[in-house]
Design a protein around this motif. Structure first.
Motif, PDB file in Angstrom:
ATOM      1  N   LEU B  55      38.696  15.569 -39.640  1.00 20.97           N
ATOM      2  CA  LEU B  55      39.321  14.291 -39.635  1.00 20.97           C
ATOM      3  C   LEU B  55      40.761  14.300 -39.012  1.00 20.97           C
ATOM      4  O   LEU B  55      41.039  13.227 -38.159  1.00 20.97           O
ATOM      5  CB  LEU B  55      39.117  13.740 -41.154  1.00 20.97           C
ATOM      6  N   VAL B  56      41.376  15.087 -39.455  1.00 25.37           N
ATOM      7  CA  VAL B  56      42.942  15.080 -39.037  1.00 25.37           C
ATOM      8  C   VAL B  56      42.928  15.290 -37.508  1.00 25.37           C
ATOM      9  O   VAL B  56      43.685  14.698 -36.713  1.00 25.37           O
ATOM     10  CB  VAL B  56      43.856  16.320 -39.861  1.00 25.37           C
ATOM     11  N   MET B  57      42.288  16.445 -37.076  1.00 28.48           N
ATOM     12  CA  MET B  57      42.292  16.424 -35.670  1.00 28.48           C
ATOM     13  C   MET B  57      41.584  15.430 -34.823  1.00 28.48           C
ATOM     14  O   MET B  57      42.207  15.042 -33.758  1.00 28.48           O
ATOM     15  CB  MET B  57      41.458  17.906 -35.442  1.00 28.48           C
ATOM     16  N   ARG B  63      41.759   8.396 -29.042  1.00 27.23           N
ATOM     17  CA  ARG B  63      42.391   7.673 -27.730  1.00 27.23           C
ATOM     18  C   ARG B  63      43.656   7.203 -28.131  1.00 27.23           C
ATOM     19  O   ARG B  63      44.598   7.200 -27.566  1.00 27.23           O
ATOM     20  CB  ARG B  63      41.634   6.630 -27.508  1.00 27.23           C
ATOM     21  N   SER B  64      43.919   6.703 -29.681  1.00 30.53           N
ATOM     22  CA  SER B  64      44.949   6.277 -30.114  1.00 30.53           C
ATOM     23  C   SER B  64      46.104   7.099 -30.737  1.00 30.53           C
ATOM     24  O   SER B  64      47.061   6.835 -31.180  1.00 30.53           O
ATOM     25  CB  SER B  64      44.654   4.993 -30.916  1.00 30.53           C
ATOM     26  N   GLY B  65      45.454   8.444 -30.759  1.00 29.27           N
ATOM     27  CA  GLY B  65      46.270   9.154 -31.236  1.00 29.27           C
ATOM     28  C   GLY B  65      47.400   9.947 -30.490  1.00 29.27           C
ATOM     29  O   GLY B  65      47.242   9.705 -29.471  1.00 29.27           O
ATOM     30  N   PHE B  69      46.037  10.892 -24.925  1.00 30.17           N
ATOM     31  CA  PHE B  69      46.229  10.800 -23.673  1.00 30.17           C
ATOM     32  C   PHE B  69      45.456  12.205 -22.653  1.00 30.17           C
ATOM     33  O   PHE B  69      45.184  12.263 -21.557  1.00 30.17           O
ATOM     34  CB  PHE B  69      47.570  10.923 -23.160  1.00 30.17           C
ATOM     35  N   LEU B  70      45.120  13.206 -23.448  1.00 26.43           N
ATOM     36  CA  LEU B  70      44.632  14.425 -22.997  1.00 26.43           C
ATOM     37  C   LEU B  70      43.059  14.335 -22.818  1.00 26.43           C
ATOM     38  O   LEU B  70      42.579  15.167 -22.321  1.00 26.43           O
ATOM     39  CB  LEU B  70      44.827  15.680 -23.969  1.00 26.43           C
ATOM     40  N   ASN B  71      42.460  13.243 -23.603  1.00 28.93           N
ATOM     41  CA  ASN B  71      41.015  13.107 -23.122  1.00 28.93           C
ATOM     42  C   ASN B  71      40.245  14.220 -23.586  1.00 28.93           C
ATOM     43  O   ASN B  71      39.154  14.575 -22.953  1.00 28.93           O
ATOM     44  CB  ASN B  71      40.595  12.419 -21.849  1.00 28.93           C
ATOM     45  N   LEU B  72      40.446  14.837 -24.740  1.00 20.60           N
ATOM     46  CA  LEU B  72      39.875  16.129 -25.354  1.00 20.60           C
ATOM     47  C   LEU B  72      38.623  15.814 -26.331  1.00 20.60           C
ATOM     48  O   LEU B  72      37.864  16.787 -26.400  1.00 20.60           O
ATOM     49  CB  LEU B  72      40.874  17.114 -25.776  1.00 20.60           C
ATOM     50  N   LEU B  73      38.756  14.608 -26.894  1.00 16.10           N
ATOM     51  CA  LEU B  73      37.737  14.464 -27.944  1.00 16.10           C
ATOM     52  C   LEU B  73      36.413  14.331 -27.481  1.00 16.10           C
ATOM     53  O   LEU B  73      36.205  14.276 -26.317  1.00 16.10           O
ATOM     54  CB  LEU B  73      37.914  12.819 -28.514  1.00 16.10           C
ATOM     55  N   TYR B  74      35.254  15.183 -28.249  1.00 16.31           N
ATOM     56  CA  TYR B  74      34.287  15.224 -27.600  1.00 16.31           C
ATOM     57  C   TYR B  74      33.930  16.294 -26.481  1.00 16.31           C
ATOM     58  O   TYR B  74      32.954  15.952 -25.616  1.00 16.31           O
ATOM     59  CB  TYR B  74      33.439  13.892 -27.368  1.00 16.31           C
ATOM     60  N   THR B  75      34.989  17.173 -26.594  1.00 12.43           N
ATOM     61  CA  THR B  75      34.651  18.254 -25.689  1.00 12.43           C
ATOM     62  C   THR B  75      34.625  19.707 -26.396  1.00 12.43           C
ATOM     63  O   THR B  75      35.061  19.706 -27.440  1.00 12.43           O
ATOM     64  CB  THR B  75      35.737  18.168 -24.700  1.00 12.43           C
ATOM     65  N   PRO B  76      34.077  20.860 -25.542  1.00 10.50           N
ATOM     66  CA  PRO B  76      34.438  22.063 -26.209  1.00 10.50           C
ATOM     67  C   PRO B  76      35.648  22.459 -26.484  1.00 10.50           C
ATOM     68  O   PRO B  76      35.948  23.120 -27.644  1.00 10.50           O
ATOM     69  CB  PRO B  76      33.735  23.034 -25.333  1.00 10.50           C
TER      70      PRO B  76
END
Lengths: 226, 205
Positions: B55-57, B63-65, B69-76
């Protein structure tokens, strides 16, 4: 020469171990004698720069160890070697263990091999060169720890109970080696309960009691009352 | 299976790069109040549930964290980062425990022979290497077997972020218990094989 000037030291959450020790470890062999917990080991560790005194000065060949800059302090520390009473050997062969101090100092391979060979020969360890150090007996480990110290040719050698685990033959061998080093100008300090060793090899003896120098002088004179 | 290994392996390596030096630092400063406090805190953090870290990560990487800007969510990479955070307290506190076993003797011996602090720390690490390897392995197993972070940060996208644990959870939700059991068997075998291989490696050293 190592001089301790009015040195005080307390272990964390412990009583004061040294209460103003003034002592000189000069060329030749100095025995530190006294009961358990009197401060002998603390004196050796402070002399080697392993513990920083709470007060007082430690002079190594005239230079104040703790007011020197880090580079100079390392140089001074490297002229002193301390060998703990419980000999520590690391994983690897006897030869690798003996070479450890030389590797730390970046001594070139060939020179290091020669230093290791000489140190092992002096202490009768040549046959064990490729044995695993962890398989050795306590006495053999003590010889390895001593050889590791000798390999770096220290100007000041501080030994804590160096013969505690040794048989008669090896005890005699160590005594002989220490006498040879003393003749070559190395200042040797030996903290020991071995009264005979102190009488046999020392040029001076210092009696430590309750964190203070209680007496010093010729070995027979100091040891007489013990 | 290869994806699970790669993600959890990267997470463990990443966590080891900061956890082991931190453990060395804590062991060297052993008697200080700060070191003791840090070790107590890390020990407590070893039992934090994976979904809390997930949850924290998620909040950090969304997107709003702050790292959105690194667009890493839902990636390995997001899963690996989350797992690295998860195993950091475990690797640090277990490595510190292993190192404190050799600290007193090896550190003093090295310093007594004229080592710099860095050299003495290196000697201590070399001496504790077999147990450090075991600690890293422990971290890898923890990362490999966790579900919460992989699900929250990876999203279980087929062919991209689906790992063994999320695949098992998916099959269970579909009622495909046989497949879920087979996958569990594979995960268990994988953990055993890696364990045995690394332990043997440590023994040889």
């Amino acid at each position: 020469m190592i001089e301790l000037l009015d040195v005080r030291y307390s272990y964390p959450r412990g009583a004061e171990a040294l209460r103003g020790v003034a002592l000189t470890i000069r060329e030749g062999i100095t025995s530190l004698v006294g009961p358990n917990g009197s401060g002998k080991t603390t004196i050796l560790k402070i002399s080697a720069g392993l513990l920083r005194p709470a007060a007082g000065q430690v002079l190594v060949d005239g230079s104040d160890l703790w007011s020197a800059d880090p580079e100079e302090r390392l140089r001074l520390r490297r002229s002193v070697v301390y060998v703990h009473e419980s000999p520590v050997v690391m994983r690897g062969t006897v030869e690798e263990n003996v070479a450890f101090g030389l590797r730390l100092r970046g001594v070139p391979d060939e020179e290091a091999r020669e230093g290791v060979r000489e140190a092992m020969e002096m202490l009768g360890l040549s046959q064990l060169a490729s044995a695993s150090a962890r398989t050795l007996s306590a006495g053999q480990r003590q010889l390895v720890a001593l050889a590791r110290a000798l390999a770096v040719s220290p100007r000041h050698l501080l030994l804590d109970e160096p013969t505690a685990n040794l048989d008669r033959e090896n005890r005699r061998r160590v005594a002989r080696v220490l006498r040879t080093l003393a003749r070559e100008g190395v200042s040797v300090a030996v903290a020991t309960h071995d009264r005979l060793l102190a009488l046999e090899i020392s040029d001076r003896a210092v009696l430590i009691e309750d964190g203070l120098v209680a007496a010093e002088g010729g070995p027979s004179e100091v040891l007489e009352g013990l | 299976m290869a994806r699970s290994l790669a993600i959890s392996g990267s997470a463990t390596l990443l966590a080891s790069t900061w956890s082991i030096p931190l453990a060395v630092k804590l062991v060297i400063g052993g008697d200080s109040r700060a070191s003791r406090l840090a070790l107590d805190l890390l020990n407590s953090l070893t039992s934090v549930p994976t979904v809390v870290i997930g949850l924290v990560m998620y909040l950090i990487l969304s997107r709003s964290g702050p790292l959105g800007f690194l667009n890493l969510l839902y990636t390995p990479v997001a899963i690996a980062l989350g797992q690295a955070v998860l195993v950091t307290p475990l690797i640090t506190s277990a490595a510190a425990a292993s190192l404190s076993g050799v600290h007193e003797v090896v550190w003093e011996m090295a310093m007594a022979l004229g080592a710099t602090e860095r050299q003495a720390a290196g000697a201590m690490l070399r001496e504790a290497l077999p147990s450090i390897l075991t600690v890293v392995l422990l971290g890898f197993n923890r990362a490999l077997g966790e579900l919460g972070i992989a699900l929250m940060l990876g999203g279980n996208i087929r062919g991209f972020t689906r790992v063994m644990t999320t695949a098992i959870a998916l099959e269970v939700s579909r009622g495909e218990f046989e497949l879920a059991l087979s996958l569990s068997g594979i995960l268990l075998s994988l953990a055993i094989v890696v364990n045995v291989a690394i332990r043997r490696m440590g023994e040889r050293r």
